[in-house]
Design an enzyme around this catalytic site. Structure first.
Site, mmCIF file in Angstrom:
data_model
loop_
_atom_site.group_PDB
_atom_site.id
_atom_site.type_symbol
_atom_site.label_atom_id
_atom_site.label_comp_id
_atom_site.label_asym_id
_atom_site.label_seq_id
_atom_site.Cartn_x
_atom_site.Cartn_y
_atom_site.Cartn_z
ATOM 1 N N GLU A 155 -0.932 5.169 13.537
ATOM 2 C CA GLU A 155 -0.469 6.554 12.538
ATOM 3 C C GLU A 155 -0.607 7.833 13.711
ATOM 4 O OE1 GLU A 155 -2.131 8.302 8.533
ATOM 5 O OE2 GLU A 155 -3.066 6.782 9.317
ATOM 6 N N HIS A 176 -9.900 2.546 -0.325
ATOM 7 C CA HIS A 176 -8.601 2.018 0.075
ATOM 8 C C HIS A 176 -8.127 1.395 -1.512
ATOM 9 C CE1 HIS A 176 -4.692 1.079 1.001
ATOM 10 N NE2 HIS A 176 -5.001 0.796 2.139
ATOM 11 N N LYS A 205 -9.241 8.436 2.075
ATOM 12 C CA LYS A 205 -9.973 7.209 1.897
ATOM 13 C C LYS A 205 -11.275 7.033 2.455
ATOM 14 C CE LYS A 205 -5.566 4.415 2.281
ATOM 15 N NZ LYS A 205 -4.753 5.639 2.490
ATOM 16 N N HIS A 258 -2.734 8.118 5.955
ATOM 17 C CA HIS A 258 -3.004 6.828 5.463
ATOM 18 C C HIS A 258 -4.620 6.536 5.791
ATOM 19 C CE1 HIS A 258 -2.229 2.954 3.770
ATOM 20 N NE2 HIS A 258 -2.663 2.385 4.768
ATOM 21 N N PHE A 306 1.048 -3.339 4.205
ATOM 22 C CA PHE A 306 1.138 -4.644 4.762
ATOM 23 C C PHE A 306 2.655 -5.159 4.139
ATOM 24 C CE2 PHE A 306 -3.268 -6.413 4.565
ATOM 25 C CZ PHE A 306 -3.624 -5.796 5.710
ATOM 26 N N CYS A 341 0.753 -1.212 0.045
ATOM 27 C CA CYS A 341 0.170 -0.038 0.148
ATOM 28 C C CYS A 341 0.720 1.256 -0.097
ATOM 29 C CB CYS A 341 -1.032 -0.084 1.303
ATOM 30 S SG CYS A 341 -2.119 -1.527 1.113
#
Length: 420
Positions: free
Chosen positions: A319, A345, A340, A308, A404, A168
């Site tokens: 975060e 996403h 998002k 994010h 990830f 990502c």
């Protein structure tokens, strides 16, 4: 050191297949999330997604391009065309040996690969698949770098053409790779960005299995809720963004409009867990701190952070800790938001889409909101710009990404001053 600036922006995103429609959507804070329409999603835990209404023919893509390429490649080509046009870049007259491509993608041609497996295996009934039933362009689908090749061929880019796949964070890292090539003198112009079209049965099933996506199917437009107490996971999306990244002197020599300068980029790996995150946000905080150092900025100079903000409990708290670690008390004063909440996403693509948003924030002086943030999580206690956009002069914007595999990346866009 050679400096890199953004001179063109192209976006295909949920809710609007162009840069301007994307900007209107995120500043209005109107989520483009609906029930999945491309296949029957009723067997799955999460049945919603942020889909793009995308017709490649509207972008002048040829029937042959459409036939041989997966959706993620077609969206990347469309974005590249819009970015090149926006930059006023005459690719026919440009020196192709000094122009390259850096594209990111997390899952590549997932739609084509799944569809072709279904055909060749007769819906999985045949263990030994019959290759005669597969499409003739299956190799292009197998190799995700074909997307970078297609862009290079279409625009005559003969410097390095590469694909970055870091989960990502691919969309930030691909632009970071372009930045380094320009700084090192390997290219003067880079078409840089990312694309992903992951809305397929197998992708939905995979995220269902780890319970990362939201099961809130009853009201799709309210399901993506970054930093909100009632969030239940992220909403899968698709899309693409491509930026024209250009060496500063080269851009000035041709009289190009300049959106912003790329002043900092850093990446870290947490070496910890494939999907887990350390609660202290150390690696993401360190990446932001490194990028700030490259940009020679104090934390208090940051005017906006594109988070994010996936909408999972783990990420949002991680975060928040990273921002506090990197910015100290200044973290409480800077507006932060997650787009998002509006466009979902889109895995590897989202980093480039968020960088496009940062460039537009600097250019237009508006901070997009975090939609659906009505009841903030007490552990996410920063200014996450709930519900409504706000006007603000932003000279320096930070975008943060987490993926990830333990990938953590940060990039800084800055307004280019006349004296620079």
């Amino acid at each position: 050191m050679r400096r890199a600036v953004v001179t063109g922006i192209g976006v295909v995103a949920p809710g609007g297949p162009s840069r301007e429609e994307f900007w209107q959507r995120i500043t209005d804070g109107k989520p483009a999330i609906r029930m999945i329409s491309s296949f029957d999603a009723t067997p799955y835990r999460s049945q919603i997604a942020a889909e793009c209404d995308f017709d490649p023919r509207q972008y002048g893509l040829t029937p042959r391009e459409i036939r041989r390429n997966d959706r993620f490649v077609l969206m990347a080509l469309a974005c590249a065309q819009e970015a090149v046009t926006d930059a006023g870049l005459d690719t026919d007259a440009a020196d192709g040996d000094r122009m390259g491509v850096s594209l990111g993608s997390a899952v590549g041609a997932s739609i084509t690969l799944e569809e072709e497996y279904v055909v060749a295996s007769d819906h999985g009934r045949e263990w030994q698949v019959d290759h005669r039933h597969a499409m003739p362009f299956l190799y292009q689908a197998l190799v995700p770098s074909s997307a970078a090749t297609e862009i290079a061929v279409r625009f005559g880019a003969r410097a390095q053409a590469s694909l970055v796949s870091t989960g990502c964070t691919s969309g930030i890292d691909s632009i970071g790779h372009a930045l380094r090539l320009i700084q090192d003198g390997e290219a003067d112009v880079m078409l840089a960005g990312a694309s992903d079209a992951p809305i397929t049965p197998i992708t939905v099933a995979c995220f269902d299995a780890i319970r990362a996506t939201t099961p809130a199917n009853d009201v799709p437009e309210q399901a993506s809720r970054p930093f909100d107490r009632d969030r239940k996971g992220f909403v899968l999306g698709e899309g693409a963004a491509v930026l024209v990244v250009e060496e500063l002197a080269h851009a000035r020599a041709r009289g190009a409009r300049i959106y912003c300068e790329i002043t900092g980029y850093a990446a870290r790996a947490n070496g910890y867990h494939m999907t887990g995150l350390r609660p202290d946000g150390r690696e993401l905080g360190d990446a932001i701190g490194d990028a700030l150092g490259q940009a020679r900025l104090d934390p208090g100079q940051v005017g906006y952070i594109s988070a994010h903000g996936s909408g999972t409990l783990q990420n949002d708290r991680h975060e928040t800790a990273a921002y506090k670690r990197a910015l100290g008390e200044a973290a409480r004063r800077v507006p932060i938001s997650s787009i998002k909440s509006v466009v979902g996403h889109s895995l590897g693509a989202i980093g480039s889409i968020e960088m496009a948003a940062c460039a537009l924030v600097i250019d237009r002086g508006v901070v997009p909101p975090t939609a659906n943030l009505t009841t903030p999580d007490p552990e996410c206690d920063l200014d996450y710009t709930p519900v409504t956009a706000r006007e603000a002069v932003v000279d320096h914007a930070v975008s943060a990404g987490s993926g990830f595999g333990g990938f953590q990346s940060a990039m800084i866009f800055s307004r280019l001053t006349e004296a620079a």
